[in-house]
Design an enzyme around this catalytic site. Structure first.
Site, mmCIF file in Angstrom:
data_model
loop_
_atom_site.group_PDB
_atom_site.id
_atom_site.type_symbol
_atom_site.label_atom_id
_atom_site.label_comp_id
_atom_site.label_asym_id
_atom_site.label_seq_id
_atom_site.Cartn_x
_atom_site.Cartn_y
_atom_site.Cartn_z
ATOM 1 N N THR A 75 46.413 33.860 44.268
ATOM 2 C CA THR A 75 45.842 33.386 43.001
ATOM 3 C C THR A 75 45.381 31.948 43.112
ATOM 4 O O THR A 75 44.271 31.593 42.690
ATOM 5 C CB THR A 75 46.865 33.548 41.866
ATOM 6 O OG1 THR A 75 47.096 34.938 41.635
ATOM 7 C CG2 THR A 75 46.357 32.912 40.577
ATOM 8 N N GLN A 182 44.158 42.069 49.964
ATOM 9 C CA GLN A 182 44.574 43.435 50.286
ATOM 10 C C GLN A 182 44.119 43.875 51.679
ATOM 11 O O GLN A 182 44.583 44.898 52.179
ATOM 12 C CB GLN A 182 44.011 44.413 49.248
ATOM 13 C CG GLN A 182 44.577 44.246 47.852
ATOM 14 C CD GLN A 182 46.048 44.630 47.752
ATOM 15 O OE1 GLN A 182 46.564 45.406 48.546
ATOM 16 N NE2 GLN A 182 46.735 44.088 46.755
ATOM 17 N N SER A 202 47.371 36.255 51.059
ATOM 18 C CA SER A 202 48.691 36.055 50.472
ATOM 19 C C SER A 202 49.750 36.734 51.322
ATOM 20 O O SER A 202 49.641 37.917 51.639
ATOM 21 C CB SER A 202 48.726 36.619 49.045
ATOM 22 O OG SER A 202 49.958 36.346 48.419
ATOM 23 N N HIS A 204 52.841 37.846 50.928
ATOM 24 C CA HIS A 204 53.724 38.938 50.516
ATOM 25 C C HIS A 204 53.052 40.306 50.506
ATOM 26 O O HIS A 204 53.704 41.320 50.287
ATOM 27 C CB HIS A 204 54.354 38.638 49.151
ATOM 28 C CG HIS A 204 53.454 38.851 47.974
ATOM 29 N ND1 HIS A 204 53.566 39.942 47.143
ATOM 30 C CD2 HIS A 204 52.451 38.102 47.484
ATOM 31 C CE1 HIS A 204 52.664 39.853 46.187
ATOM 32 N NE2 HIS A 204 51.974 38.743 46.365
ATOM 33 N N CYS A 328 49.718 42.564 38.435
ATOM 34 C CA CYS A 328 49.463 41.368 37.637
ATOM 35 C C CYS A 328 49.059 41.694 36.205
ATOM 36 O O CYS A 328 49.080 40.827 35.332
ATOM 37 C CB CYS A 328 48.380 40.520 38.291
ATOM 38 S SG CYS A 328 48.783 40.024 39.976
#
Length: 389
Positions: A75, A182, A202, A204, A328
């Site tokens: 984000t 992704q 990202s 995680h 989200c």
């Protein structure tokens, strides 16, 4: 008492941190806890670990270490890319092109910029969620400063023709940003092949810790500083570095990319088995997303006459963790903006189910879902006031 079976199929939301990643991170919580900005030996150990991780991220995406900047996650990276370019190039132009199915980490910053006088074109997608590169070219004006199109959609798994979109942007002298959150670890990501000037990721999403990400910024790209304060990240992103998280990101991306060919092939075979099994066993069901140009781990289907939340609750009672779309926006009562953009009626969009596989899933997991899911949908349809009985 027999232990309840647990099948985790929500890897698009988050993934478990790999044991090798935890092992790599642990020393930097206590033994090697120095602040990388300090000058003594303990701090230099932390600084060296950060730079080693930077090199691993760069190698994984085909960039240079000096082009990788660590952030708090996808984000922040997306916000920095969109707002940072807009601020840096305001005198040159005020027009941004993106797609209607981007993650809200891109869409919401664009909405904020619109309130500040910028103009944003939200490109439509086809029924499979694909952006037409020709539409990108048609939308470019002499005031366009940024094109932002995600590499792969987080809800329906559709992979975008980013290489062609990046080429079009560069042909017009426009910067290209892609949200690859992704994509990392799912299929090859190469910033030069994609033509990406900015790329967000990202940790995680591929076996790393939450709260750590990175933004690739191609050398020479004009972008404003996003966090003001100290001189960390070569003066572009202030704040004491999250050393354990950065170390974890570096180890996780190295493992994910290294194991990708084997894992993706196995997971894609499971995905295809699940898609066929669901569509064959449950009537009034449709596949969301592109039938072939999709992430290897993504199964997204829409069932008529049922609500997605009810599906999730019943699956959870059977030990299956899944979702209806982006984690989200799970608290939102609105139908998915992605499915709506693909032309799915709201009542069908509410009945969507996303199953996203990971390296830990087995063929037995897939068969278990295929065994119980038809009964879940049948039970809900029998209770539904919408019909379908």
């Amino acid at each position: 008492m027999e232990q309840r079976r647990t099948v985790y199929m929500d890897h698009a939301a988050t993934t478990p941190v790999r044991p090798e990643v935890v092992e790599a991170m642990l020393p930097y919580f206590s033994e090697r806890f120095g602040n990388p900005s300090s000058l003594y030996a303990l701090a230099r150990e932390a600084k060296e670990a950060v730079e080693e991780a930077r090199g691993r991220v760069a190698a994984a995406i085909g960039g240079r270490p000096e082009e990788v900047f660590f952030t708090s996650g996808g984000t922040e990276s997306d916000n920095w890319a969109v707002k940072g370019v807009a601020a840096a190039l305001r005198k040159r132009g005020d027009h941004i092109i993106t797609s209607a199915i981007e993650h809200h980490a891109v869409l919401h910053p664009c909405e904020v910029l619109e309130k500040q006088g910028y103009r944003v074109t939200y490109l439509p997608v086809d029924e499979f969620g694909r952006v037409n590169p020709g539409a990108v070219e048609d939308a470019v004006t002499d005031r366009t400063i940024l094109v932002s199109v995600m590499a792969a959609n987080n809800e329906i798994g559709t992979v975008q023709p980013v290489a062609e979109i990046g080429r079009i942007a560069h042909d017009h002298g426009v910067l290209f940003h892609t949200d690859a959150v992704q994509a990392i670890g799912a299929y090859p990501v190469d910033v030069d092949g994609m033509g990406a000037d900015l790329l967000a990721l990202s940790a995680h999403k591929f076996g790393g810790p939450k709260g750590t990400g990175a933004l690739y910024i191609r050398r020479g790209t004009r972008i404003a500083t996003f966090m003001d304060g100290g001189a960390q990240e070569r003066g572009r992103r202030a704040g004491t570095e999250n050393v354990p998280g950065i170390v974890g990101l570096g180890r996780a991306i190295e493992l994910a990319v290294g194991e990708m060919p084997r894992n993706s092939a196995r997971i894609a075979a499971m995905r295809d088995r699940m898609i066929r099994g669901i569509l064959d066993a449950i009537p009034d069901t449709r596949l969301n997303g592109h039938p072939t140009e999709r992430l290897p781990n993504n199964v997204n289907v829409a069932f008529r006459y049922v609500e997605g939340e009810s599906i999730l609750l019943l699956l959870d009672s059977l030990g299956i963790a899944a979702s209806t779309g982006s984690a989200c926006t799970s608290a939102s009562l609105e139908p998915s903006h992605v499915l709506t953009a693909c032309g799915l009626p709201p009542e069908q969009g509410h009945g969507s189910l996303r199953l996203t596989l990971g390296p830990g899933n087995t063929g037995d997991d897939a068969e278990y879902v295929l065994t119980v899911l038809p009964g879940v949908i049948e039970r809900l349809r029998q209770m539904s006031p919408l019909g379908g009985r």
